[in-house]
Design a protein around this motif. Sequence first.
Motif, mmCIF file in Angstrom:
data_model
loop_
_atom_site.group_PDB
_atom_site.id
_atom_site.type_symbol
_atom_site.label_atom_id
_atom_site.label_comp_id
_atom_site.label_asym_id
_atom_site.label_seq_id
_atom_site.Cartn_x
_atom_site.Cartn_y
_atom_site.Cartn_z
ATOM 1 N N ASP A 127 0.522 -1.360 -0.100
ATOM 2 C CA ASP A 127 -0.103 0.000 0.005
ATOM 3 C C ASP A 127 0.886 1.320 0.117
ATOM 4 N N TRP A 128 2.020 1.170 0.518
ATOM 5 C CA TRP A 128 2.952 2.323 0.720
ATOM 6 C C TRP A 128 3.586 2.581 -0.967
ATOM 7 N N GLU A 132 1.550 -0.289 -9.001
ATOM 8 C CA GLU A 132 0.619 -1.383 -8.878
ATOM 9 C C GLU A 132 1.607 -2.670 -8.977
#
Length: 332
Positions: A127-128, A132
């Motif tokens: 998420d950081w 993608e």
Amino acid sequence: MKLITILLIIGTLSISSDISSVVCWFQDSIELSKQAFLQEKSYNMNLDRYNSKGDSICKTKGGEAHDTGLKVWCWGDVNIPSYKGEKSVSFSDNQLKVDSECSEQQVTIEKGKIKFTINPVVPPSGDWCDNEFNMRAEISTSPWLVNHPKGTEEWFGWSYTLSDDYIIDEDNPWLFFQVHEGTRGKTPLIALWFMNKGGQGSGNAGEIHVVNSSSNYGNHFYPSKIIPKAGQTLNIVVHVVWGDAYNGLLQVWIDGEIVHDRQARTIRFSNPVGGNAKWGIYKWPWRSIEGVTKSQKQGITDLQTFMGPLRIITRKPEDKDYLNNSYMLVSP
């Protein structure tokens, strides 16, 4: 003693001889002696890499990006600290930095070598990360931004090995060395690419290209005629003077053969400084699902490479060894 010798030589000249010929001879003698001294110095420093049995040895003696002189990293005596939730971490006394997107485990040290590993989908992007898919595993000099002044000279030497299961990517190019001065949205000042089929330059898939993007007129591609195979190790030396079209210089040797030797601009018009060097894997087409899918259709699910000891020489115009041939001091 030297003065007596010179006077004797002058005495043997005919009266009609031009004294300037003696001056020229004397200057040439000094230059030859200087070259001999530098060659011996280079040879002796190169011997420091071997022990009494002739076995290769290496001891890290690094430095920060702006430090002048010879800097060496051997990896067997260097550790990369564990980290999580970010793309970078400093190591080797903050002299180098990991730049990894989008997994924290893509740059490691194994058996005295830096190991770069990228699988675009495993593990899933954290998420950081802004991207993608996993598409970058590099180390860089530090601190960032170094902003080398115009006229700074640098030598880089390292070995680079492709994994035994390496497959040439016909569709997606990638680079394994670059120098960037930090201008957002701009390509690196200089880089070494593995080219895709039909790409700029020769258009030969898997061929190494020297790429200079320092001018305002786009990327300039220079084919090396070298297409490495799986498991192959490349010994690479890069020599650059950060300058404009009149004093900039870029030279590249691969396995002892010079593949690029050109006086050319190596700094931007808009930001006329040299940048930080980076090594590893930067496969930007894997930023998108289209690029990942193109590689997967060829049976390419990951990319793994290894880097041997790194040697860098940084010099300023006022340094006494400035522009001296230092190939042997950094050559793998």
